[in-house]
Write an enzyme that holds these catalytic residues in place. Structure first.
Site, short mmCIF file in Angstrom:
data_model
loop_
_atom_site.label_atom_id
_atom_site.label_comp_id
_atom_site.label_asym_id
_atom_site.label_seq_id
_atom_site.Cartn_x
_atom_site.Cartn_y
_atom_site.Cartn_z
N HIS A 279 0.83 -1.21 0.00
CA HIS A 279 0.00 0.00 0.00
C HIS A 279 0.86 1.25 0.00
CE1 HIS A 279 0.78 0.89 4.27
NE2 HIS A 279 0.53 -0.38 4.56
N CYS B 92 3.16 -4.84 6.70
CA CYS B 92 2.82 -4.58 5.31
C CYS B 92 4.05 -4.15 4.52
CB CYS B 92 1.75 -3.49 5.22
SG CYS B 92 0.13 -4.01 5.82
#
Length: 413
Positions: free
Chosen positions: A347, A365
């Site tokens: 992301h 992440c």
């Protein structure tokens, strides 16, 4: 005494008289002389006698526990079938008659727990018709299971859709399966170009299938589940048949190296990008219930599970609920490609760009420059591969589509 010529003339006269009289006695013929129809015999006294039509039923008359997958077949010997019906509970099973009118076969499916009445109208060689009837009953299961085709546990597979090279076949049964061999036998996977594959049971209800290596770009995959009439054990039977198909698009692989802090992107084998990233920072902490939580990005091939323009991400989803905890967060994050069920994404992360390409600082992440994240978000799709390397924790098979982390020799075992 009659001459030879007179005898021949008299015989022709009998024949001619019998045809004209339609099987009654004719001039010059013996009063009891009659014609027999083809296929008939003459009974005592010269009366034509037609052999009765023999009808064979499959399933046999009074059969019980018949599988609804079985076909109904009616065959006539010594005559023809004019019509046939197979009915139960006001419903009629479709079927067709062969061109010689001697065999009728069902084309529609039977149902569970029904008593069927089969009625065949048959004709003998003289044209006389009669009805032949029998009944049979189908098995009554304790319960039935249907199947659903999935891209992953959060997304249904779109028939005719295009997916990445890591998209395994997923068949989800609505009830637990006891006889897994019977279930596997009912599932037929065809790929073009052809490639061998193996089945893998993720749990008692979820069956996966994949080849040894990623699907080749451009592969077309069809899946048929011939489940109707299949005994899956434990009183559970297959409720019906199902099928789907999907296509494999271009080969897209993003290789994330947590040591170099780079993401190398390959399309159809050619490197097209080299992006700086920041992955999971590692280390552990305790959750609100005392559980141990780590911050490593999992190693191994991940598969894109879903895409979302914006996702609300919070540490509370994995046990850090105290806002005063330095690892607590609750933020709206953009340009998200989900790669695990437990919450790993690639992301946009505009707040820590100086760390990209330098060090790992995320909670697990893969953080990217917003421009780079936009390109990846726009280019990658479900089934594409994000292969993470050089972390101490391996992606388990159940956390997303972790199938590609299982050695081929152990897959399906």
């Amino acid at each position: 005494m009659l001459s030879r010529r007179q005898m021949i003339t008299g015989a022709v006269g009998v024949a001619a008289g019998s045809v004209a009289a339609g099987c009654t006695s004719g001039a010059g013929a013996h009063p009891s002389a009659k014609w027999g129809d083809p296929g008939s015999s003459l009974a005592p006294g010269g009366t034509p006698s037609t052999s009765p039509v023999t009808v064979a039923f499959t399933p046999a008359a009074d059969a019980t526990n018949v599988s609804p997958a079985d076909k109904v077949v009616i065959s006539a010997t010594g005559g023809t079938i004019k019509s046939c019906t197979v009915t139960a509970g006001g419903n009629t099973v479709a079927g067709s008659l062969d061109t010689d009118q001697r065999t009728w076969r069902s084309t529609g499916d039977l149902a569970y727990g029904q008593t069927y009445t089969v009625t065949a109208s048959v004709a003998d060689p003289s044209g006389a018709t009669s009805d032949k009837t029998c009944t049979f009953s189908t098995v009554k299961p304790g319960s039935t299971t249907s199947v659903a085709f999935q891209a992953n546990s959060m997304q249904s597979l779109k028939t005719g859709g295009t997916y990445g090279i890591g998209q395994v076949v997923i068949v989800h049964f609505s009830r637990p399966v006891t006889d897994k061999a019977a279930a596997q036998k009912a599932v037929v996977v065809d790929a073009s170009p052809s490639v061998d594959g193996k089945f893998f049971w993720l749990d008692k209800q979820t069956l996966h299938y994949r080849p040894e290596k990623y699907w080749a770009a451009g592969t077309k995959i069809s899946v048929k589940v011939n489940l109707l009439g299949v005994n899956l054990g434990g009183g559970v039977w297959g409720s019906g048949n199902a099928s789907t198909n999907y296509n494999i698009g271009d080969s897209r692989i993003a290789v994330v190296d947590t040591r170099t802090h780079r993401m190398l992107v390959y399309i159809n084998g050619q490197q097209v990008h080299d992006f700086p990233i920041s992955a999971g920072k590692g280390g552990t902490t305790k959750g609100s219930n005392g559980e141990t939580i780590d911050f490593f990005t999992r190693s191994g091939p991940h598969v894109v599970l879903e895409k979302a323009q914006t996702v609300e991400m919070t540490s509370a989803s994995y046990g850090i609920t105290n806002p005063k905890d330095p690892n607590y967060y609750k933020e709206d994050i953009s340009l998200c490609l989900r790669i695990t069920y437990s919450g790993e994404y690639t992301h946009a992360a505009g707040w820590n760009i100086p760390d990209h390409g330098q060090r790992n600082v995320s909670h697990g992440c893969v953080n990217m420059n917003p421009d780079h994240a936009q390109w990846l978000f726009s280019t990658f799709t479900l089934g594409d591969v994000v292969d993470v390397k050089n972390t101490p924790v391996q992606l388990p098979v159940w956390d997303g589509i972790g199938d590609w982390n299982v050695a081929w020799s152990q897959y399906g075992g």
